[in-house]
Motif scaffolding. Sequence first.
Motif, mmCIF file in Angstrom:
data_model
loop_
_atom_site.group_PDB
_atom_site.id
_atom_site.type_symbol
_atom_site.label_atom_id
_atom_site.label_comp_id
_atom_site.label_asym_id
_atom_site.label_seq_id
_atom_site.Cartn_x
_atom_site.Cartn_y
_atom_site.Cartn_z
ATOM 1 N N TYR A 59 0.838 -1.207 0.000
ATOM 2 C CA TYR A 59 0.000 0.000 0.000
ATOM 3 C C TYR A 59 0.869 1.252 0.000
ATOM 4 O O TYR A 59 0.614 2.202 -0.750
ATOM 5 C CB TYR A 59 -0.921 -0.003 1.216
ATOM 6 C CG TYR A 59 -2.043 1.009 1.123
ATOM 7 C CD1 TYR A 59 -3.266 0.665 0.566
ATOM 8 C CD2 TYR A 59 -1.877 2.302 1.594
ATOM 9 C CE1 TYR A 59 -4.300 1.588 0.477
ATOM 10 C CE2 TYR A 59 -2.902 3.237 1.513
ATOM 11 C CZ TYR A 59 -4.108 2.875 0.955
ATOM 12 O OH TYR A 59 -5.119 3.794 0.864
ATOM 13 N N ALA A 60 1.923 1.249 0.829
ATOM 14 C CA ALA A 60 2.814 2.410 0.884
ATOM 15 C C ALA A 60 3.623 2.545 -0.404
ATOM 16 O O ALA A 60 3.803 3.647 -0.929
ATOM 17 C CB ALA A 60 3.749 2.291 2.081
ATOM 18 N N SER A 61 4.120 1.414 -0.920
ATOM 19 C CA SER A 61 4.970 1.453 -2.112
ATOM 20 C C SER A 61 4.194 1.879 -3.351
ATOM 21 O O SER A 61 4.749 2.496 -4.264
ATOM 22 C CB SER A 61 5.604 0.077 -2.363
ATOM 23 O OG SER A 61 6.439 -0.280 -1.288
ATOM 24 N N MET A 62 2.916 1.530 -3.415
ATOM 25 C CA MET A 62 2.100 1.866 -4.583
ATOM 26 C C MET A 62 1.156 3.022 -4.279
ATOM 27 O O MET A 62 0.117 3.189 -4.925
ATOM 28 C CB MET A 62 1.324 0.637 -5.043
ATOM 29 C CG MET A 62 2.221 -0.536 -5.374
ATOM 30 S SD MET A 62 1.399 -1.820 -6.317
ATOM 31 C CE MET A 62 1.254 -1.022 -7.923
ATOM 32 N N MET A 199 7.692 -3.458 -6.855
ATOM 33 C CA MET A 199 8.758 -3.073 -7.774
ATOM 34 C C MET A 199 8.626 -3.817 -9.100
ATOM 35 O O MET A 199 8.772 -3.231 -10.180
ATOM 36 C CB MET A 199 10.113 -3.375 -7.142
ATOM 37 C CG MET A 199 11.312 -3.046 -8.022
ATOM 38 S SD MET A 199 12.872 -3.410 -7.179
ATOM 39 C CE MET A 199 12.769 -5.205 -7.080
ATOM 40 N N ALA A 200 8.327 -5.123 -9.029
ATOM 41 C CA ALA A 200 8.178 -5.915 -10.249
ATOM 42 C C ALA A 200 7.003 -5.408 -11.082
ATOM 43 O O ALA A 200 7.096 -5.297 -12.317
ATOM 44 C CB ALA A 200 7.981 -7.382 -9.883
ATOM 45 N N ASP A 313 10.106 9.509 -4.329
ATOM 46 C CA ASP A 313 9.422 9.840 -5.580
ATOM 47 C C ASP A 313 8.695 11.179 -5.459
ATOM 48 O O ASP A 313 8.735 12.007 -6.365
ATOM 49 C CB ASP A 313 8.432 8.716 -5.917
ATOM 50 C CG ASP A 313 7.636 9.009 -7.177
ATOM 51 O OD1 ASP A 313 8.240 9.286 -8.222
ATOM 52 O OD2 ASP A 313 6.383 8.971 -7.107
ATOM 53 N N ALA A 314 8.051 11.413 -4.302
ATOM 54 C CA ALA A 314 7.264 12.631 -4.115
ATOM 55 C C ALA A 314 8.133 13.885 -4.096
ATOM 56 O O ALA A 314 7.730 14.930 -4.613
ATOM 57 C CB ALA A 314 6.455 12.544 -2.817
ATOM 58 N N VAL A 315 9.320 13.798 -3.499
ATOM 59 C CA VAL A 315 10.185 14.972 -3.413
ATOM 60 C C VAL A 315 11.089 15.106 -4.630
ATOM 61 O O VAL A 315 11.922 16.016 -4.704
ATOM 62 C CB VAL A 315 11.037 14.951 -2.119
ATOM 63 C CG1 VAL A 315 10.144 14.940 -0.898
ATOM 64 C CG2 VAL A 315 12.012 13.761 -2.106
ATOM 65 N N LEU A 318 14.168 10.594 -6.722
ATOM 66 C CA LEU A 318 14.347 9.438 -7.599
ATOM 67 C C LEU A 318 13.025 9.099 -8.258
ATOM 68 O O LEU A 318 11.952 9.467 -7.758
ATOM 69 C CB LEU A 318 14.824 8.211 -6.803
ATOM 70 C CG LEU A 318 16.276 8.107 -6.332
ATOM 71 C CD1 LEU A 318 16.461 6.788 -5.584
ATOM 72 C CD2 LEU A 318 17.259 8.209 -7.478
ATOM 73 N N SER A 319 13.108 8.348 -9.356
ATOM 74 C CA SER A 319 11.882 7.795 -9.926
ATOM 75 C C SER A 319 11.354 6.714 -8.979
ATOM 76 O O SER A 319 12.104 6.162 -8.167
ATOM 77 C CB SER A 319 12.169 7.176 -11.299
ATOM 78 O OG SER A 319 12.990 6.023 -11.158
ATOM 79 N N LEU A 320 10.061 6.392 -9.091
ATOM 80 C CA LEU A 320 9.480 5.401 -8.205
ATOM 81 C C LEU A 320 10.161 4.044 -8.372
ATOM 82 O O LEU A 320 10.442 3.359 -7.377
ATOM 83 C CB LEU A 320 7.972 5.268 -8.473
ATOM 84 C CG LEU A 320 7.223 4.245 -7.604
ATOM 85 C CD1 LEU A 320 7.371 4.569 -6.128
ATOM 86 C CD2 LEU A 320 5.748 4.171 -8.007
ATOM 87 N N ALA A 321 10.461 3.641 -9.600
ATOM 88 C CA ALA A 321 11.100 2.346 -9.830
ATOM 89 C C ALA A 321 12.469 2.278 -9.169
ATOM 90 O O ALA A 321 12.814 1.281 -8.518
ATOM 91 C CB ALA A 321 11.216 2.081 -11.329
ATOM 92 N N ASP A 322 13.283 3.342 -9.322
ATOM 93 C CA ASP A 322 14.617 3.357 -8.695
ATOM 94 C C ASP A 322 14.511 3.413 -7.171
ATOM 95 O O ASP A 322 15.297 2.796 -6.454
ATOM 96 C CB ASP A 322 15.423 4.557 -9.201
ATOM 97 C CG ASP A 322 15.931 4.357 -10.624
ATOM 98 O OD1 ASP A 322 15.968 3.190 -11.076
ATOM 99 O OD2 ASP A 322 16.280 5.356 -11.277
#
Length: 474
Positions: A59-62, A199-200, A313-315, A318-322
């Motif tokens: 939930y947090a990651s996505m 991540m996948a 990602d929000a700040v 980095l990109s979300l994937a990285d």
Amino acid sequence: MELTKAANPANPANPEKPEKPEKPEKPSGCTDGGRGVPGRVTTAAVLGTVLEWYDFAIYASMAAVIGRLFFPSNDPTVSLLVTFASYAVGFVCRPLGAIVLGRLGDRAGRRSMLAVTMVTVGVASVLIGLLPTHASVGALAPALLVALRMVQGLAAGAEWTGGATFLIEYARTGRRGLYSGVVQASTVAGFLLGTGVAMAVVRFMSEAAVDSWGWRVPFLLGGVVAAVGLFVRLKLDESPAYRELRAARKAEQRHGTATEEARPGRDGDGERGRAGDGDDSAQTRRGWLLVLGIVFGVTLYGYTATSFPAFLDAVGALSLADALTTNAVALLIEVPLIVAAGALSDRLGRRRLMGGALALYAVATYPVFLLATNGTLAGALIGQIVFVVLFAAVSGPMAALFVELFPTRVRSTAFSSSYNVGAAVFGGTAPFVNTYLATATGSPVAPALYLVLGALVSLAFLSRVRDRHKEELR
């Protein structure tokens, strides 16, 4: 002869033979001599915790994806903040679940309570994966999502604490820290599993596919873990400590010395009339407050660790994937370190090890945030690794420290309620507060100051704890 038989008070039902004292029950699967905890007991204790934190991690990651689908807004940051607010809603229900299910664990048994939590978390996870989005049903979609998060929060209020209590009650003195590390490492294993699956999904699917159906996959997989965990848990006996307590209660009832039924808000069990009850009640209240204070900083760091990808990602660091990749690597390194820290606390003591790590956190958090948010992959990776190494030293002994604070007859209720009040107030709001501080101030390192405050508060409360790592459980 008849007079002799009638006068035998030891066993009125069978006056010819005096009643033999009841032998303590020996739980099935408990190893002789206390050499170790049976593998199936460890598996049962950790599987539910893995599921619980797997679910919170995905939930947090996505969060960015969920924000787009359930809380659409022209400003992505607003969507993310609202998503994190719904993340925190689940934590609001945790204290209620901790009290209700914690009492179930103290009165009906640890095993029954753990079965209930496993079913509830698993079913709610599957239902989230089947929800329609805002584009399909409008405002009903976020309302259903929040409702299911609340149901999960109720069950989560007793899952980790219940599993920790169950497993540590099986462990002998001198090994409780090790098994504390094992159950705490299972939370990170859940984080890692959830982060890896997210991540996948993000890395190997297009954004359109993720928004269409890919986001559902991680939640549906949670149902599989729940089914396996429930199967294992239903085959277990109670912990040795609880079986001894149950035998003592039966003996009291048989000899007419049982006390009145439990009532909430007294000593956690409502019992009076026994020597030492007043002391137990005072110690339980003191332990409750100590856990609450220690949890402040510990949960801030724990939930910041798992929400790092969405934060980076929000700040724009980095990109979300990285961000997900660096977080997964850091969590993978953390798992064995937590177990090692738990085992080390059996030698050094819980307070000394946790206190040293919290002191280092107070000094290192700001530089770690500077490094993690500098916009480079290496900086984000190294910053998160330093962050989780320190957290391993804090969290490895934590469950054992808390279990040792409370007597067996109120342990499930007292531990669950005190921990989850702190987790709800401080941990559940950490991702929201961190993101808000960073966006409101324009500085990605602003959350570090909040975390430093948490470390100092936890350290102050920890200094008031008497280490019981060499004592038998009460």
